[in-house]
Write a protein that holds these residues in place. Structure first.
Motif, PDB file in Angstrom:
ATOM      1  N   GLY A  78       0.529  -3.962  -3.073  1.00 52.69           N
ATOM      2  CA  GLY A  78       0.714  -4.081  -4.756  1.00 52.69           C
ATOM      3  C   GLY A  78       0.689  -4.143  -5.291  1.00 52.69           C
ATOM      4  N   THR A  79       0.083  -5.939  -5.023  1.00 48.97           N
ATOM      5  CA  THR A  79      -0.508  -6.749  -6.803  1.00 48.97           C
ATOM      6  C   THR A  79      -1.346  -7.146  -6.375  1.00 48.97           C
ATOM      7  OG1 THR A  79      -0.510  -7.977  -4.285  1.00 48.97           O
ATOM      8  CG2 THR A  79       2.113  -7.615  -4.991  1.00 48.97           C
ATOM      9  N   LEU A  80      -1.696  -7.741  -7.759  1.00 53.80           N
ATOM     10  CA  LEU A  80      -2.901  -8.344  -8.354  1.00 53.80           C
ATOM     11  C   LEU A  80      -3.683  -9.197  -7.165  1.00 53.80           C
ATOM     12  CD1 LEU A  80      -1.892  -9.505 -11.434  1.00 53.80           C
ATOM     13  CD2 LEU A  80      -3.605  -7.983 -11.375  1.00 53.80           C
ATOM     14  N   PRO A  81      -2.948  -9.851  -6.604  1.00 55.32           N
ATOM     15  CA  PRO A  81      -4.188 -11.182  -5.020  1.00 55.32           C
ATOM     16  C   PRO A  81      -4.319  -9.076  -4.080  1.00 55.32           C
ATOM     17  CG  PRO A  81      -1.844 -11.685  -5.622  1.00 55.32           C
ATOM     18  CD  PRO A  81      -2.090 -10.947  -6.575  1.00 55.32           C
ATOM     19  N   ASN A  82      -3.452  -8.860  -3.962  1.00 61.42           N
ATOM     20  CA  ASN A  82      -3.536  -7.536  -2.882  1.00 61.42           C
ATOM     21  C   ASN A  82      -3.133  -6.088  -3.390  1.00 61.42           C
ATOM     22  OD1 ASN A  82      -4.401  -6.565  -0.185  1.00 61.42           O
ATOM     23  ND2 ASN A  82      -2.490  -7.022   0.441  1.00 61.42           N
ATOM     24  N   VAL A  87       0.657   2.241   3.722  1.00 61.63           N
ATOM     25  CA  VAL A  87       1.864   3.083   3.706  1.00 61.63           C
ATOM     26  C   VAL A  87       1.843   3.015   5.116  1.00 61.63           C
ATOM     27  CG1 VAL A  87       2.812   5.230   3.505  1.00 61.63           C
ATOM     28  CG2 VAL A  87       1.351   4.351   2.049  1.00 61.63           C
ATOM     29  N   ALA A  88       0.362   2.966   5.892  1.00 60.11           N
ATOM     30  CA  ALA A  88       1.352   2.929   7.634  1.00 60.11           C
ATOM     31  C   ALA A  88       2.003   2.182   7.828  1.00 60.11           C
ATOM     32  CB  ALA A  88       0.098   3.175   8.180  1.00 60.11           C
ATOM     33  N   ALA A  89       1.678   1.018   7.008  1.00 63.59           N
ATOM     34  CA  ALA A  89       2.307  -0.998   7.752  1.00 63.59           C
ATOM     35  C   ALA A  89       3.963  -0.763   7.177  1.00 63.59           C
ATOM     36  CB  ALA A  89       1.613  -1.636   7.033  1.00 63.59           C
ATOM     37  N   ILE A  90       4.486  -0.077   6.501  1.00 65.26           N
ATOM     38  CA  ILE A  90       5.521  -0.120   5.494  1.00 65.26           C
ATOM     39  C   ILE A  90       6.288   0.091   7.185  1.00 65.26           C
ATOM     40  CG2 ILE A  90       7.220  -0.113   4.228  1.00 65.26           C
ATOM     41  CD1 ILE A  90       5.079   1.163   2.545  1.00 65.26           C
ATOM     42  N   PRO A  91       7.829  -0.393   7.524  1.00 63.73           N
ATOM     43  CA  PRO A  91       8.057  -0.490   8.664  1.00 63.73           C
ATOM     44  C   PRO A  91       9.223   0.882   8.152  1.00 63.73           C
ATOM     45  CG  PRO A  91       8.623  -2.886   7.689  1.00 63.73           C
ATOM     46  CD  PRO A  91       8.005  -2.419   6.846  1.00 63.73           C
ATOM     47  N   PRO A  92       8.862   2.040   9.093  1.00 69.75           N
ATOM     48  CA  PRO A  92      10.411   2.528   9.426  1.00 69.75           C
ATOM     49  C   PRO A  92      11.593   3.123   9.032  1.00 69.75           C
ATOM     50  CG  PRO A  92       8.381   2.726  12.332  1.00 69.75           C
ATOM     51  CD  PRO A  92       9.045   1.320  10.759  1.00 69.75           C
ATOM     52  N   GLY A  93      11.577   3.398   8.175  1.00 71.61           N
ATOM     53  CA  GLY A  93      13.225   3.394   7.705  1.00 71.61           C
ATOM     54  C   GLY A  93      13.458   2.730   6.352  1.00 71.61           C
ATOM     55  N   ASN A 118      -7.065   1.958   0.251  1.00 70.87           N
ATOM     56  CA  ASN A 118      -6.641   1.370   1.227  1.00 70.87           C
ATOM     57  C   ASN A 118      -4.790   1.971   0.915  1.00 70.87           C
ATOM     58  OD1 ASN A 118      -5.020  -0.401  -1.161  1.00 70.87           O
ATOM     59  ND2 ASN A 118      -6.092  -2.221   0.083  1.00 70.87           N
ATOM     60  N   LEU A 119      -4.621   2.923   0.395  1.00 67.56           N
ATOM     61  CA  LEU A 119      -3.299   3.809   0.259  1.00 67.56           C
ATOM     62  C   LEU A 119      -3.131   4.054   1.936  1.00 67.56           C
ATOM     63  CD1 LEU A 119      -1.027   4.277  -1.437  1.00 67.56           C
ATOM     64  CD2 LEU A 119      -2.177   6.470  -1.501  1.00 67.56           C
ATOM     65  N   LEU A 120      -3.458   4.251   2.744  1.00 70.18           N
ATOM     66  CA  LEU A 120      -3.001   5.035   3.902  1.00 70.18           C
ATOM     67  C   LEU A 120      -2.921   3.483   4.466  1.00 70.18           C
ATOM     68  CD1 LEU A 120      -5.112   8.443   4.362  1.00 70.18           C
ATOM     69  CD2 LEU A 120      -2.758   7.902   2.820  1.00 70.18           C
ATOM     70  N   ALA A 121      -3.523   3.305   4.769  1.00 68.99           N
ATOM     71  CA  ALA A 121      -2.756   1.707   5.851  1.00 68.99           C
ATOM     72  C   ALA A 121      -2.150   1.033   5.577  1.00 68.99           C
ATOM     73  CB  ALA A 121      -3.979   1.101   6.245  1.00 68.99           C
TER      74      ALA A 121
END
Length: 185
Positions: A68-72, A83-89, A78-81
């Motif tokens: 979550g930055t200014l460019p992205n 969050v899903a991309a954050i590595p487990p752990g 797109n929140l759920l996608a």
């Protein structure tokens, strides 16, 4: 935009010094490599730009994992996608704007637990974060979307800098960020 100010006993109102202590507590338990900042919001609304502004400054300070930055931006679409991309752990620190009372405007609600994104504007998104910061950017009223659109940008930018600066100090990165180029320019 995140939660409304709530007196549920789990959130603690903090000023800038309190934010630094909050981040020091997290840093004592987790390394910087274990932490991902999830900065929620959009650059299309001044009040809700707190998340992307904070995320961009966190990168400037040298935090390795920021979503979550200014460019992205990380917004409701797109929140759920994201969050899903954050590595487990990974330990997620969620940051979002919210509305509160006149007396709490400009302060922060912190928790060792999740926040509920977009609750103030009536969206149903899952609670997110192992830790969370809800920045009270303006006063809650009958038209929250309008309030967010008309929230002064300067206030939001100052609050984003306070959050990112407190995080950098809490994790020992404050000197590094002063020498890096700013992604806000």
């Amino acid at each position: 935009m995140g939660i409304r100010e709530q007196g549920n006993g789990r959130r603690y109102k903090k000023d800038t010094e309190g934010l630094t202590a909050f981040f020091r507590e997290i840093a004592a338990l987790h390394t910087i490599e274990q932490v991902t900042f999830l900065c929620i919001g959009t650059d299309r609304s001044t009040g809700d730009a707190l998340g992307p502004l904070t995320g961009s400054r966190l990168l400037d300070y040298g935090f390795p994992y920021v979503v979550g930055t200014l460019p992205n931006p990380c917004d409701a679409d797109n929140l759920l996608a994201q969050v899903a991309a954050i590595p487990p752990g990974q330990i997620i620190i969620a940051v979002d704007a919210c509305l509160g009372t006149l007396l709490t405007r400009g302060s922060y609600l912190t928790a060792a637990g999740p926040l509920q994104p977009a609750q103030s504007v009536g969206l149903k998104l899952p609670a997110i974060g192992h830790y969370s910061i809800a920045a009270i950017v303006d006063v809650n009223g009958p038209k929250p979307y309008h309030t967010l659109q008309t929230t002064p940008l300067h206030r939001v930018m100052v609050m984003a800098e306070q959050i990112s600066g407190a995080a950098a100090t809490g994790f020992g990165l404050e000197a590094y960020g002063r020498f890096k180029g700013s992604s806000l320019a």
